[in-house]
Design an enzyme around this catalytic site. Sequence first.
Site, PDB file in Angstrom:
ATOM      1  CB  CYS A 129      35.351  38.952  35.481  1.00 37.41           C
ATOM      2  SG  CYS A 129      36.846  38.756  34.496  1.00 37.41           S
ATOM      3  CG  ASP A 160      41.227  45.028  49.497  1.00 33.70           C
ATOM      4  OD1 ASP A 160      42.114  44.624  48.719  1.00 33.70           O
ATOM      5  OD2 ASP A 160      40.720  44.298  50.384  1.00 33.70           O
ATOM      6  CG  HIS A 185      40.268  37.137  33.445  1.00 33.40           C
ATOM      7  ND1 HIS A 185      39.932  37.157  34.784  1.00 33.40           N
ATOM      8  CD2 HIS A 185      41.138  36.107  33.291  1.00 33.40           C
ATOM      9  CE1 HIS A 185      40.562  36.170  35.409  1.00 33.40           C
ATOM     10  NE2 HIS A 185      41.297  35.527  34.519  1.00 33.40           N
ATOM     11  CG  HIS A 235      40.746  40.221  37.048  1.00 29.64           C
ATOM     12  ND1 HIS A 235      39.611  40.066  36.265  1.00 29.64           N
ATOM     13  CD2 HIS A 235      41.232  41.451  36.747  1.00 29.64           C
ATOM     14  CE1 HIS A 235      39.428  41.153  35.531  1.00 29.64           C
ATOM     15  NE2 HIS A 235      40.403  42.022  35.815  1.00 29.64           N
ATOM     16  CG  HIS A 249      44.458  42.739  42.048  1.00 36.32           C
ATOM     17  ND1 HIS A 249      44.413  41.401  41.735  1.00 36.32           N
ATOM     18  CD2 HIS A 249      44.958  42.804  43.307  1.00 36.32           C
ATOM     19  CE1 HIS A 249      44.848  40.685  42.765  1.00 36.32           C
ATOM     20  NE2 HIS A 249      45.202  41.527  43.737  1.00 36.32           N
ATOM     21  CG  HIS A 301      46.885  45.645  46.603  1.00 37.49           C
ATOM     22  ND1 HIS A 301      45.962  45.200  47.522  1.00 37.49           N
ATOM     23  CD2 HIS A 301      47.294  44.541  45.924  1.00 37.49           C
ATOM     24  CE1 HIS A 301      45.826  43.892  47.407  1.00 37.49           C
ATOM     25  NE2 HIS A 301      46.628  43.461  46.442  1.00 37.49           N
TER      26      HIS A 301
HETATM   27  P1  5GP Z   1      46.049  39.762  46.274  1.00 37.88           P
HETATM   28  O1  5GP Z   1      45.568  38.766  45.251  1.00 37.88           O
HETATM   29  O2  5GP Z   1      46.675  40.969  45.634  1.00 37.88           O
HETATM   30  O3  5GP Z   1      46.984  39.192  47.287  1.00 37.88           O
HETATM   31  O4  5GP Z   1      44.837  40.248  47.146  1.00 37.88           O
HETATM   32  C1  5GP Z   1      43.527  40.322  46.673  1.00 37.88           C
HETATM   33  C2  5GP Z   1      42.832  41.452  47.386  1.00 37.88           C
HETATM   34  O5  5GP Z   1      41.492  41.456  46.956  1.00 37.88           O
HETATM   35  C3  5GP Z   1      42.814  41.352  48.912  1.00 37.88           C
HETATM   36  O6  5GP Z   1      43.334  42.559  49.469  1.00 37.88           O
HETATM   37  C4  5GP Z   1      41.344  41.148  49.257  1.00 37.88           C
HETATM   38  O7  5GP Z   1      40.973  41.807  50.449  1.00 37.88           O
HETATM   39  C5  5GP Z   1      40.639  41.719  48.044  1.00 37.88           C
HETATM   40  N1  5GP Z   1      39.375  41.055  47.725  1.00 37.88           N
HETATM   41  C6  5GP Z   1      39.178  39.715  47.604  1.00 37.88           C
HETATM   42  N2  5GP Z   1      37.910  39.445  47.264  1.00 37.88           N
HETATM   43  C7  5GP Z   1      37.276  40.644  47.168  1.00 37.88           C
HETATM   44  C8  5GP Z   1      35.938  41.011  46.855  1.00 37.88           C
HETATM   45  O8  5GP Z   1      35.064  40.189  46.586  1.00 37.88           O
HETATM   46  N3  5GP Z   1      35.649  42.332  46.844  1.00 37.88           N
HETATM   47  C9  5GP Z   1      36.588  43.288  47.126  1.00 37.88           C
HETATM   48  N4  5GP Z   1      36.193  44.568  47.090  1.00 37.88           N
HETATM   49  N5  5GP Z   1      37.860  42.982  47.430  1.00 37.88           N
HETATM   50  C10 5GP Z   1      38.211  41.665  47.461  1.00 37.88           C
HETATM   51 ZN    ZN Z   2      38.637  38.302  35.850  1.00 34.63          ZN
END
Ligand code: 5GP
Ligand code: ZN
Length: 110
Positions: A8, A31, A47, A99, A101, A103
């Site tokens: 967010c 990422d 959100h 939140h 997302h 990839h």
């Molecule tokens: P998931 O929840 O799908 O397993 O992964 C979350 C993804 O968010 C991970 O690939 C991680 O590297 C990325 N991520 C987590 N925190 C941040 C952040 O603060 N900034 C960015 N740009 N990516 C983030």
């Molecule tokens: Zn959020």
Amino acid sequence: MTGSCIFCKIAAHESAAEIEYEDEDVVAFKDIYPKAPIHLLIIPRRHIESLARLDEPDAVLLGRCLLVARRLGEAYGMAERGYRVNCHCGPEGGQVVYHLHFHFLAGRRG
Ligand code: 5GP
Ligand code: ZN
């Protein structure tokens, strides 16, 4: 907007991220720990915790997220080579950030 949610904050430009695309409803940014040569995260601005929390009216928003994936594929010249769009849901789905997302991964086979 949820106070403690990092995505967010990124969507609101309150936390830094390399934003590659944004419109009224959707934001895409790099990422922070890329797992492929091109690794972006596509999020709805609003959100929503996870796929498990989706409601019927969210369907259009989800479609917009996937259209952004198509657009990114084209922008990166990967439309023909292809790319992968993943969504982790819940603890056993490997979700770390609650939140919703997607990839967007490109530039590597497998
Ligand atoms: P998931 O929840 O799908 O397993 O992964 C979350 C993804 O968010 C991970 O690939 C991680 O590297 C990325 N991520 C987590 N925190 C941040 C952040 O603060 N900034 C960015 N740009 N990516 C983030
Ligand atoms: Zn959020």
